[in-house]
Design a protein around this motif. Sequence first.
Motif, short mmCIF file in Angstrom:
data_model
loop_
_atom_site.label_atom_id
_atom_site.label_comp_id
_atom_site.label_asym_id
_atom_site.label_seq_id
_atom_site.Cartn_x
_atom_site.Cartn_y
_atom_site.Cartn_z
N ARG A 131 22.51 -17.17 74.04
CA ARG A 131 22.45 -16.56 72.69
C ARG A 131 21.38 -17.24 71.87
O ARG A 131 21.08 -18.43 72.07
N ARG A 132 20.89 -16.50 70.89
CA ARG A 132 19.84 -17.02 70.02
C ARG A 132 20.21 -18.41 69.49
O ARG A 132 21.31 -18.62 69.00
N GLY A 133 19.30 -19.35 69.64
CA GLY A 133 19.56 -20.71 69.14
C GLY A 133 20.13 -21.64 70.20
O GLY A 133 20.12 -22.86 70.01
N ASP A 134 20.63 -21.09 71.30
CA ASP A 134 21.12 -21.98 72.37
C ASP A 134 19.96 -22.84 72.87
O ASP A 134 18.83 -22.35 73.01
N ASP A 145 11.57 -20.23 73.42
CA ASP A 145 10.37 -20.47 72.59
C ASP A 145 9.33 -21.36 73.28
O ASP A 145 8.27 -21.62 72.72
N SER A 147 14.48 -23.48 72.78
CA SER A 147 15.58 -22.68 72.20
C SER A 147 15.50 -21.25 72.70
O SER A 147 14.40 -20.69 72.83
N VAL A 148 16.66 -20.65 72.89
CA VAL A 148 16.70 -19.23 73.26
C VAL A 148 16.35 -18.40 72.03
O VAL A 148 16.87 -18.62 70.92
N LEU A 149 15.44 -17.45 72.23
CA LEU A 149 15.10 -16.49 71.15
C LEU A 149 15.92 -15.21 71.31
O LEU A 149 16.49 -14.70 70.35
N HIS A 150 15.95 -14.69 72.50
CA HIS A 150 16.66 -13.44 72.77
C HIS A 150 17.24 -13.46 74.17
O HIS A 150 16.70 -14.13 75.04
N ARG A 151 18.27 -12.63 74.33
CA ARG A 151 18.77 -12.36 75.68
C ARG A 151 18.43 -10.91 75.96
O ARG A 151 18.56 -10.05 75.06
#
Length: 421
Positions: free
Chosen positions: A364-367, A311, A295-299
């Motif tokens: 984005r976060r959660g992607d 993550d 999962s993406v945490l930050h961009r």
Amino acid sequence: MNAEFNACPRLRREGGRLRLDGAALDDIAHQFGTPVYVYSRAGIEDNWRRIDAAFGARDRLVCYAVKACSNIAVLDVLARLGSGFDIVSGGELERVLKAGGDPAKVVFSGVGKQMWEIERALRAGIGCFNVESAAELAQIEQAAGDLNRAAPVAVRVNPDVDANTHPYIATGLRDGKFGVGIDEAEALYDEIQRSPLLEARGVDCHIGSQVTDIAPYREALQSTVALADRLARRGVGIEHLDIGGGFGIAYADAGPPPVEDYIAAVVDAVGARPYRIITEPGRAVAGSAGLLLTSVLHRKRNGGADFAVVDAAMNDLLRPALYQARHDIVAVRRRGGETRAFNVVGPVCESGDTLGRAHLADARRGDLLAILSAGAYGFSMAGNYNSRTRPAEVIVDGGEAHLVRLRESIQDLIEGECLLP
Ligand SMILES: Cc1ncc(COP(=O)(O)O)c(C=O)c1O
């Protein structure tokens, strides 16, 4: 199978969702969390069967290289197909036995077998020790004497060929630590003949991993087959030729020949000789059947570069940091708009903690992102650097996702450590 994703043939994009054998990856992430390794049972089976079938009527034994992906559920799937196993440690042997693998179909490779591992393997009745030095042969003979049972052996020949792969996974060069030169091998077979405790079963060779060219196999086989012929003339009755593993698979920067082409070259080189052919594929069985979901945490944007901080990290998937390996990385749900390149990086405090590049409209976060061709040398090389817990493992079987390894907990992480008195 009409594959949309070269690196992971059982992956499909349907109605905007990415599915592995029908199981939606976003559901899997939801149910089991991320990062998580996801394997396709059918993918593992297809890959193994393809290799096995490529030998046609030829006597053969496909010994899956356990190190590639050693989860016992994966080993169980393969044991049910009748697979043999190539192991490199006592730990791998226990996994194979626990999964119901047949010890008689186990070959034991590796340059540094310890006495307890040799004894355990002898007691279990494994098929063959692939011997990598004179010192190791003496140790095996001693263990055989102690246990009063003969040890089946093959000498691992170092054919001194360049497998044209990353230097860390090239194992057939004379100056490397693997195997012994052809001349020394002949001398070792003399010792084996002299000993009532050793039985010559075969000749072994393995040139490297992710070999994307067939020529090095032909070259290596020339010298190993010639050795087998000389042994036969001297009355050393071997039963098999073990050609090792190493067949390359598709990654972002690699499009190797089909596995059938490697095997056709091997079968051709062995010709009418009566030997059973053993092969030890790991990557070609597990690699394309697995992916790592993260999962993406930050961009963030630094200098001119876009980063997706995810993550998963190098401790979960070491290959990019260790070998500069390049995995395809795709969005589980594609966002609309023009795509641009993102560096996909983990939270570990190393610049080398870069998992690869992905072309995304946004991050984005959660992607969710799927890192493809991660079934081999993925989880099995995972560690706890930065005190990160290792991911869960899931197998998709008939469209259903099954947890086959719990995510490590912080308690697991510190279990066994203690304070000074
Ligand atoms: C002796 C031996 N056999 C088989 C393998 C499996 O190689 P691959 O996963 O490339 O097929 C290896 C990998 O390092 C190996 O060292």
